[in-house]
Design a protein around this motif. Structure first.
Motif, short mmCIF file in Angstrom:
data_model
loop_
_atom_site.label_atom_id
_atom_site.label_comp_id
_atom_site.label_asym_id
_atom_site.label_seq_id
_atom_site.Cartn_x
_atom_site.Cartn_y
_atom_site.Cartn_z
N SER A 149 4.82 10.16 8.70
CA SER A 149 3.51 9.51 8.82
C SER A 149 2.56 10.42 9.59
CB SER A 149 3.64 8.16 9.54
OG SER A 149 4.13 8.33 10.86
N SER A 151 -1.51 10.76 11.37
CA SER A 151 -2.70 10.03 11.83
C SER A 151 -3.57 10.95 12.67
CB SER A 151 -2.31 8.78 12.63
OG SER A 151 -1.66 9.15 13.84
N LEU A 166 -8.10 9.21 10.13
CA LEU A 166 -7.22 9.62 9.04
C LEU A 166 -5.83 9.01 9.23
CD1 LEU A 166 -6.79 13.19 7.59
CD2 LEU A 166 -4.80 11.95 8.44
N GLY A 168 -1.99 8.75 6.91
CA GLY A 168 -1.35 9.23 5.70
C GLY A 168 0.15 9.10 5.74
N GLU A 169 0.76 9.20 4.57
CA GLU A 169 2.21 9.18 4.41
C GLU A 169 2.61 10.36 3.53
OE1 GLU A 169 4.36 7.12 5.80
OE2 GLU A 169 2.85 5.87 6.78
N ALA A 180 2.01 13.33 -0.99
CA ALA A 180 1.25 12.82 0.16
C ALA A 180 0.14 11.90 -0.30
CB ALA A 180 0.66 13.98 0.96
N SER A 181 -0.08 10.84 0.46
CA SER A 181 -1.23 9.95 0.24
C SER A 181 -1.96 9.81 1.57
CB SER A 181 -0.78 8.59 -0.27
OG SER A 181 0.10 7.96 0.65
N ILE A 182 -3.24 10.11 1.56
CA ILE A 182 -4.04 10.13 2.79
C ILE A 182 -5.30 9.29 2.60
CG2 ILE A 182 -5.37 11.61 4.36
CD1 ILE A 182 -3.44 13.88 3.62
N GLU A 183 -5.63 8.50 3.59
CA GLU A 183 -6.85 7.70 3.57
C GLU A 183 -7.71 8.07 4.76
OE1 GLU A 183 -7.79 3.14 4.51
OE2 GLU A 183 -6.75 3.41 2.59
N GLU A 194 -9.92 8.58 -0.38
CA GLU A 194 -8.48 8.57 -0.62
C GLU A 194 -8.08 9.90 -1.24
OE1 GLU A 194 -7.54 5.22 -2.98
OE2 GLU A 194 -7.97 3.76 -1.39
N ALA A 196 -4.73 12.00 -2.80
CA ALA A 196 -3.34 12.01 -3.26
C ALA A 196 -2.99 13.45 -3.60
CB ALA A 196 -3.17 11.12 -4.49
#
Length: 297
Positions: A149, A151, A166, A168-169, A180-183, A194, A196
């Motif tokens: 994870s 942040s 931020l 993300g995973e 990876a997925s990040i917001e 977003e 990806a």
């Protein structure tokens, strides 16, 4: 014949006991210790312990410093070590089988932006907080799996006026080295982005960017913008060391207010390209004419 084996390097010690005339049995016990050693030297010692060259899908901070140890007995491997650079710290602790499978290793720390992005674009992130990292890895050493994870409580980007948060995973393993997925959410509720991304085992990077933001978030020079929501799309390519990013922001109508004038823009488009450098192009209809601005950062 039993004998200890010692390999010396700056602040690195590798010691073991076992048969040196029987390659199939090898060392019965071994220990690798690092004391304020360079990460590159530590990896060299780890490769000597493993008896093979080690490959990594992600770039390592080779000139960073490392403290810790790895112990090997007849069937188990135990490790605990810290890695640090001028702005980053990382702690890794876990154990696995001597065959090379990690059964569970925890990873936690904080990463400075200069250890995450190329030097050519580092000025874009000046003032941003470090990225916190936590998670677990497992599986064969040369094909790690697991989840991490990410942040960052305060993300500042040069082309955006508002600070953002931020989260993300990152999933390791499977068909690719990592997914990876990040917001990115703006702290004042002005929209979100977003991201990806996929990292192939060959080191190639791919992905997409999607989002919608309030025009007041965009840094378009002096003044403040308002109007229609800005749609943002983009793609990722290249590698982790040399990423290629192409992003485009579009809005049907914008109003840009300055102290000396108000400007009404239609069909606004802002294109940002990151390769070896950063290129910015903006275009819009202004009254009966057109506006085009281009620059290199």
């Amino acid at each position: 014949v039993y004998a200890p084996v010692l390999v010396a390097a700056p602040a690195i010690e590798l010691a073991g006991v076992g048969r040196i005339d029987d390659p199939e049995r090898g060392l019965e016990r071994a220990r690798l210790d690092a004391h304020d050693a360079r990460v590159g030297h530590f990896v060299d010692g780890l490769a000597a312990l493993a008896g093979k060259t080690l490959a990594f899908a992600v770039p390592l901070p080779w000139t960073g410093r490392c403290d810790g140890s790895i112990e090997v007995d007849s069937d188990r491997v135990r490790a605990a070590f810290d890695v640090r650079t001028e702005g980053s710290t990382l702690h890794v602790e876990g154990e696995g089988s001597r065959a090379g499978t990690i059964e569970g290793a925890t990873v936690r720390g904080s990463l400075a932006w200069k250890d995450l992005v190329p030097a050519s674009v580092l000025p874009l992130f000046l003032g941003s907080a470090a990225v916190s990292l936590a998670g677990e890895v497992r599986g064969p050493f040369d094909a790690l799996g697991g989840e991490l994870s990410l942040s960052c409580d305060r993300l500042l980007v040069q082309q955006l006026r508002e600070p953002a948060k931020l989260v993300g995973e990152v999933k390791l393993g499977g068909e690719r080295a990592a997914d990876a997925s990040i917001e990115i959410a703006f702290l004042r509720g002005a929209g979100q982005l977003e991201i990806a991304a996929k990292l192939e085992k060959e080191g190639l990077l791919s992905g997409r960017i999607d989002g919608r933001v309030d025009p007041a978030v965009l840094h378009l020079g002096d003044g403040v913008s308002s109007g229609d929501v800005v749609a943002i799309t983009g793609t990722l390519g290249g590698t982790l060391r040399t990423p290629i990013v192409m992003a485009r922001a579009r809005a049907a109508r914008l109003r840009h207010r300055r102290v000396d004038a108000d400007v009404e823009l239609e069909d606004f488009a802002l294109t940002v390209e990151l390769d070896e450098g950063l290129r910015v192009n903006a275009s819009a209809r202004l009254g009966s004419g057109t506006l085009n601005v281009a620059g290199i950062v």
